[in-house]
Design a protein around this motif. Structure first.
Motif, PDB file in Angstrom:
ATOM      1  N   GLN A  33      12.953   2.265 -10.206  1.00  0.00           N
ATOM      2  CA  GLN A  33      12.381   3.085  -9.129  1.00  0.00           C
ATOM      3  C   GLN A  33      11.099   3.758  -9.597  1.00  0.00           C
ATOM      4  N   ASN A  34      11.106   4.303 -10.805  1.00  0.00           N
ATOM      5  CA  ASN A  34       9.918   4.964 -11.340  1.00  0.00           C
ATOM      6  C   ASN A  34       8.766   3.984 -11.505  1.00  0.00           C
ATOM      7  N   GLN A  35       9.059   2.792 -12.007  1.00  0.00           N
ATOM      8  CA  GLN A  35       8.018   1.785 -12.171  1.00  0.00           C
ATOM      9  C   GLN A  35       7.437   1.361 -10.817  1.00  0.00           C
ATOM     10  N   GLN A  36       8.304   1.196  -9.818  1.00  0.00           N
ATOM     11  CA  GLN A  36       7.825   0.819  -8.486  1.00  0.00           C
ATOM     12  C   GLN A  36       6.976   1.932  -7.890  1.00  0.00           C
ATOM     13  N   TRP A  37       7.406   3.189  -8.057  1.00  0.00           N
ATOM     14  CA  TRP A  37       6.628   4.318  -7.558  1.00  0.00           C
ATOM     15  C   TRP A  37       5.262   4.341  -8.221  1.00  0.00           C
ATOM     16  N   LEU A  38       5.217   4.137  -9.547  1.00  0.00           N
ATOM     17  CA  LEU A  38       3.945   4.157 -10.262  1.00  0.00           C
ATOM     18  C   LEU A  38       3.036   3.039  -9.767  1.00  0.00           C
ATOM     19  N   ARG A  39       3.549   1.835  -9.607  1.00  0.00           N
ATOM     20  CA  ARG A  39       2.736   0.719  -9.114  1.00  0.00           C
ATOM     21  C   ARG A  39       2.199   1.009  -7.721  1.00  0.00           C
ATOM     22  N   ASP A  40       3.048   1.511  -6.838  1.00  0.00           N
ATOM     23  CA  ASP A  40       2.611   1.838  -5.476  1.00  0.00           C
ATOM     24  C   ASP A  40       1.541   2.928  -5.488  1.00  0.00           C
ATOM     25  N   GLN A  42      -0.439   3.726  -8.040  1.00  0.00           N
ATOM     26  CA  GLN A  42      -1.653   3.168  -8.631  1.00  0.00           C
ATOM     27  C   GLN A  42      -2.421   2.349  -7.597  1.00  0.00           C
ATOM     28  N   ALA A  43      -1.733   1.487  -6.883  1.00  0.00           N
ATOM     29  CA  ALA A  43      -2.402   0.641  -5.889  1.00  0.00           C
ATOM     30  C   ALA A  43      -3.110   1.501  -4.844  1.00  0.00           C
ATOM     31  N   ALA A  44      -2.460   2.562  -4.386  1.00  0.00           N
ATOM     32  CA  ALA A  44      -3.078   3.457  -3.398  1.00  0.00           C
ATOM     33  C   ALA A  44      -4.292   4.171  -3.995  1.00  0.00           C
ATOM     34  N   ALA A  45      -4.178   4.622  -5.238  1.00  0.00           N
ATOM     35  CA  ALA A  45      -5.298   5.320  -5.888  1.00  0.00           C
ATOM     36  C   ALA A  45      -6.468   4.363  -6.122  1.00  0.00           C
ATOM     37  N   TYR A  46      -6.167   3.133  -6.538  1.00  0.00           N
ATOM     38  CA  TYR A  46      -7.225   2.151  -6.768  1.00  0.00           C
ATOM     39  C   TYR A  46      -7.937   1.823  -5.450  1.00  0.00           C
ATOM     40  N   ALA A  47      -7.177   1.641  -4.392  1.00  0.00           N
ATOM     41  CA  ALA A  47      -7.771   1.327  -3.092  1.00  0.00           C
ATOM     42  C   ALA A  47      -8.626   2.490  -2.595  1.00  0.00           C
ATOM     43  N   ASP A 144      -0.209  -6.005 -12.065  1.00  0.00           N
ATOM     44  CA  ASP A 144       0.587  -7.200 -12.370  1.00  0.00           C
ATOM     45  C   ASP A 144      -0.167  -8.042 -13.388  1.00  0.00           C
ATOM     46  N   PRO A 145       0.243  -7.983 -14.649  1.00  0.00           N
ATOM     47  CA  PRO A 145      -0.481  -8.709 -15.700  1.00  0.00           C
ATOM     48  C   PRO A 145      -0.587 -10.223 -15.468  1.00  0.00           C
ATOM     49  N   SER A 146       0.228 -10.776 -14.584  1.00  0.00           N
ATOM     50  CA  SER A 146       0.139 -12.213 -14.338  1.00  0.00           C
ATOM     51  C   SER A 146      -0.991 -12.567 -13.368  1.00  0.00           C
ATOM     52  N   GLN A 147      -1.608 -11.555 -12.730  1.00  0.00           N
ATOM     53  CA  GLN A 147      -2.716 -11.846 -11.807  1.00  0.00           C
ATOM     54  C   GLN A 147      -3.935 -12.299 -12.594  1.00  0.00           C
ATOM     55  N   GLN A 148      -4.546 -13.354 -12.120  1.00  0.00           N
ATOM     56  CA  GLN A 148      -5.755 -13.875 -12.743  1.00  0.00           C
ATOM     57  C   GLN A 148      -6.948 -12.996 -12.338  1.00  0.00           C
TER      58      GLN A 148
END
Length: 174
Positions: A33-40, A42-47, A144-148
């Protein structure tokens, strides 16, 4: 009356395994849950940072090309940058710092009352565009480290061939 120790032992082991499973499941679930919250987050902050960077870049470019003072709203850009600093990885923070420094240099160019310089405009636009690509690629990798990585820019500062017709006249010999 004799106690059936085999039954007690089996029940005890089963209860201990159940409790252990619940505890491990809770820890793992909370971590996920913490990892998902952080990713979400981060994505919002980056956008938000990209959105505000684009708004500032457009205003600075239009002010430069229109030979006028800029009317950029710096508060949302700075708020997005501050929010980014809360959740960004070091790589993303460094890339954002590079873009932000280039934005600052561009703002100083716009504020300079002297003659406009085509070469300086070409250089800063290139710096902004490559900085944006670096930021986007660092952000994609952190989510996502797998993204090119992207090999080209999408959105943001337009390529030079779109700005060149509106740029200040080249100096003689250019």
């Amino acid at each position: 009356m004799s106690v059936p120790w085999d039954a007690v032992m089996t029940i005890g082991i089963g209860a201990a395994a159940t409790v252990t499973g619940i505890l491990v499941g809770a820890v793992v679930g909370r971590r996920n849950q913490n990892q998902q919250w952080l990713r979400d987050t981060q994505a919002a902050a980056y956008a938000a940072y990209l959105r505000e960077f684009t708004a500032i870049e457009i205003e600075l470019r239009e002010a430069y090309l229109g030979d006028r003072s800029n009317t950029a709203d710096w508060a949302p850009f700075n708020a997005a940058l501050t929010s980014l600093s809360l959740v960004a990885t070091p790589e993303v923070a460094n890339a954002a710092g590079e873009v932000t420094e280039a934005v600052g240099r561009f703002a100083l160019m716009v504020a300079d009352p002297g003659p406009k310089d085509r070469d300086e405009l070409r250089r800063i636009m290139s710096e902004l565009a490559s900085g944006q690509v670096s930021f986007v690629n660092a952000a994609r990798h952190s989510l996502d480290p797998s993204q090119q990585p992207l090999g080209r820019q999408l959105g943001g500062p337009p390529p030079w061939h779109e700005i060149e017709p509106y740029a200040p006249a080249p100096r003689s010999g250019e």
